[in-house]
Design a protein around this motif. Structure first.
Motif, mmCIF file in Angstrom:
data_model
loop_
_atom_site.group_PDB
_atom_site.id
_atom_site.type_symbol
_atom_site.label_atom_id
_atom_site.label_comp_id
_atom_site.label_asym_id
_atom_site.label_seq_id
_atom_site.Cartn_x
_atom_site.Cartn_y
_atom_site.Cartn_z
ATOM 1 N N ALA A 9 0.912 -1.067 0.026
ATOM 2 C CA ALA A 9 0.192 0.062 -0.013
ATOM 3 C C ALA A 9 0.856 1.077 -0.183
ATOM 4 O O ALA A 9 1.834 1.401 0.960
ATOM 5 C CB ALA A 9 -1.052 0.100 1.318
ATOM 6 N N LEU A 10 0.612 2.143 -0.965
ATOM 7 C CA LEU A 10 1.489 3.275 -0.989
ATOM 8 C C LEU A 10 1.298 4.137 0.028
ATOM 9 O O LEU A 10 2.342 4.926 0.257
ATOM 10 C CB LEU A 10 1.026 4.092 -2.223
ATOM 11 N N GLU A 11 0.088 4.435 0.702
ATOM 12 C CA GLU A 11 -0.056 5.348 1.832
ATOM 13 C C GLU A 11 1.245 5.377 2.897
ATOM 14 O O GLU A 11 1.575 6.529 3.193
ATOM 15 C CB GLU A 11 -1.184 4.990 2.433
ATOM 16 N N PRO A 12 1.655 4.179 3.503
ATOM 17 C CA PRO A 12 2.619 4.283 4.478
ATOM 18 C C PRO A 12 4.036 4.791 3.935
ATOM 19 O O PRO A 12 4.798 5.146 4.545
ATOM 20 C CB PRO A 12 2.747 2.774 4.864
ATOM 21 N N PHE A 13 4.222 4.663 2.892
ATOM 22 C CA PHE A 13 5.496 5.052 2.187
ATOM 23 C C PHE A 13 5.699 6.263 1.520
ATOM 24 O O PHE A 13 5.735 6.650 0.205
ATOM 25 C CB PHE A 13 5.982 3.748 0.963
ATOM 26 N N ASP A 14 5.575 7.196 2.442
ATOM 27 C CA ASP A 14 5.676 8.494 1.962
ATOM 28 C C ASP A 14 7.012 9.348 1.986
ATOM 29 O O ASP A 14 7.378 10.340 1.480
ATOM 30 C CB ASP A 14 4.908 9.475 2.798
ATOM 31 N N CYS A 15 8.181 8.241 2.396
ATOM 32 C CA CYS A 15 9.395 8.848 2.426
ATOM 33 C C CYS A 15 10.251 7.777 1.933
ATOM 34 O O CYS A 15 10.055 6.355 2.228
ATOM 35 C CB CYS A 15 9.734 9.619 3.649
ATOM 36 N N ALA A 16 11.623 7.884 1.349
ATOM 37 C CA ALA A 16 12.391 7.166 1.166
ATOM 38 C C ALA A 16 13.203 6.369 2.310
ATOM 39 O O ALA A 16 13.274 4.999 2.384
ATOM 40 C CB ALA A 16 13.569 7.697 0.368
ATOM 41 N N GLY A 17 13.027 6.883 3.448
ATOM 42 C CA GLY A 17 13.285 6.253 4.805
ATOM 43 C C GLY A 17 12.805 5.026 5.168
ATOM 44 O O GLY A 17 13.118 4.256 5.846
ATOM 45 N N SER A 54 10.412 -18.874 2.893
ATOM 46 C CA SER A 54 8.982 -19.055 1.904
ATOM 47 C C SER A 54 8.791 -17.595 1.866
ATOM 48 O O SER A 54 8.861 -16.543 2.492
ATOM 49 C CB SER A 54 7.999 -19.802 2.679
ATOM 50 N N PRO A 55 7.802 -17.196 0.586
ATOM 51 C CA PRO A 55 7.525 -16.149 0.161
ATOM 52 C C PRO A 55 6.194 -15.837 1.365
ATOM 53 O O PRO A 55 6.182 -14.563 1.916
ATOM 54 C CB PRO A 55 6.481 -16.067 -0.773
ATOM 55 N N LYS A 56 5.628 -16.646 1.903
ATOM 56 C CA LYS A 56 4.607 -16.352 3.259
ATOM 57 C C LYS A 56 5.405 -15.735 4.441
ATOM 58 O O LYS A 56 4.960 -14.774 4.964
ATOM 59 C CB LYS A 56 3.820 -17.416 3.467
ATOM 60 N N GLN A 57 6.512 -16.146 4.624
ATOM 61 C CA GLN A 57 7.374 -15.481 5.609
ATOM 62 C C GLN A 57 7.831 -14.158 5.332
ATOM 63 O O GLN A 57 7.735 -13.366 5.972
ATOM 64 C CB GLN A 57 8.576 -16.399 5.951
ATOM 65 N N LEU A 58 8.018 -13.865 3.999
ATOM 66 C CA LEU A 58 8.437 -12.637 3.773
ATOM 67 C C LEU A 58 7.350 -11.673 3.829
ATOM 68 O O LEU A 58 7.721 -10.593 4.262
ATOM 69 C CB LEU A 58 9.103 -12.724 2.258
ATOM 70 N N GLU A 59 6.222 -12.273 3.308
ATOM 71 C CA GLU A 59 4.910 -11.324 3.497
ATOM 72 C C GLU A 59 4.628 -11.013 4.834
ATOM 73 O O GLU A 59 4.313 -9.896 5.300
ATOM 74 C CB GLU A 59 3.811 -11.991 2.806
ATOM 75 N N THR A 60 5.023 -11.825 5.919
ATOM 76 C CA THR A 60 4.588 -11.811 7.352
ATOM 77 C C THR A 60 5.521 -10.597 7.757
ATOM 78 O O THR A 60 5.035 -9.712 8.626
ATOM 79 C CB THR A 60 4.971 -13.021 8.214
ATOM 80 N N ILE A 61 6.836 -10.470 7.244
ATOM 81 C CA ILE A 61 7.776 -9.592 7.759
ATOM 82 C C ILE A 61 6.922 -8.053 7.485
ATOM 83 O O ILE A 61 7.269 -7.244 8.208
ATOM 84 C CB ILE A 61 9.169 -9.854 7.106
ATOM 85 N N ILE A 62 6.632 -8.136 6.345
ATOM 86 C CA ILE A 62 5.981 -6.893 5.579
ATOM 87 C C ILE A 62 4.730 -6.507 6.606
ATOM 88 O O ILE A 62 4.816 -5.378 7.047
ATOM 89 C CB ILE A 62 5.835 -6.846 4.474
ATOM 90 N N VAL A 63 3.942 -7.417 6.815
ATOM 91 C CA VAL A 63 2.704 -7.333 7.587
ATOM 92 C C VAL A 63 3.110 -6.918 8.969
ATOM 93 O O VAL A 63 2.395 -5.656 9.614
ATOM 94 C CB VAL A 63 1.801 -8.177 7.458
ATOM 95 N N ASN A 64 3.924 -7.591 9.631
ATOM 96 C CA ASN A 64 4.408 -7.267 11.106
ATOM 97 C C ASN A 64 5.109 -5.773 11.347
ATOM 98 O O ASN A 64 5.106 -5.274 12.370
ATOM 99 C CB ASN A 64 5.311 -8.254 11.591
ATOM 100 N N SER A 65 5.393 -5.485 10.156
ATOM 101 C CA SER A 65 6.190 -4.002 10.264
ATOM 102 C C SER A 65 5.138 -2.886 10.154
ATOM 103 O O SER A 65 5.475 -1.761 10.100
ATOM 104 C CB SER A 65 7.132 -3.826 8.985
ATOM 105 N N GLY A 66 3.824 -3.220 10.157
ATOM 106 C CA GLY A 66 2.731 -2.287 9.838
ATOM 107 C C GLY A 66 2.425 -1.867 8.383
ATOM 108 O O GLY A 66 1.411 -0.909 8.417
ATOM 109 N N TYR A 67 2.576 -2.899 7.509
ATOM 110 C CA TYR A 67 2.303 -2.239 6.044
ATOM 111 C C TYR A 67 1.361 -3.402 5.499
ATOM 112 O O TYR A 67 1.249 -4.316 6.151
ATOM 113 C CB TYR A 67 3.515 -2.293 5.196
ATOM 114 N N GLN A 68 0.706 -2.749 4.516
ATOM 115 C CA GLN A 68 -0.371 -3.641 3.869
ATOM 116 C C GLN A 68 0.035 -4.257 2.501
ATOM 117 O O GLN A 68 0.604 -3.514 1.832
ATOM 118 C CB GLN A 68 -1.704 -3.114 3.946
#
Length: 75
Positions: A9-17, A54-68
């Motif tokens: 989701a683009l909304e959380p990524f409003d900066c390069a940081g 696995s791809p599912k583990q990678l997805e979980t990292i993103i979700v646990n970081s607060g991103y969709q």
């Protein structure tokens, strides 16, 4: 070796940081060989060893970081 591209989701990524922080989290995961973030597109491309992560583990990292994750594409 496999590749996966996550559309985030683009909304959380409003900066390069934000993307830099995400890249750093993935570099700590065993089995990941490459991480490329594209903030302007809201995408993260990851190359990984299928026997170690696995791809599912990678997805979980993103979700646990607060991103969709909106889409996942294996290549």
């Amino acid at each position: 070796m496999a590749k996966v591209v996550f559309q985030v989701a683009l909304e959380p990524f409003d900066c390069a940081g934000c993307f830099k922080k995400m890249e750093e989290q993935f570099t700590r995961v065993i089995g990941i060989t490459s991480v490329n973030a594209f903030p302007q597109l809201g995408r993260i491309r990851i190359e990984f060893k299928e026997k170690e992560v696995s791809p599912k583990q990678l997805e979980t990292i993103i979700v646990n970081s607060g991103y969709q994750v909106e889409l996942k594409k294996l290549t």
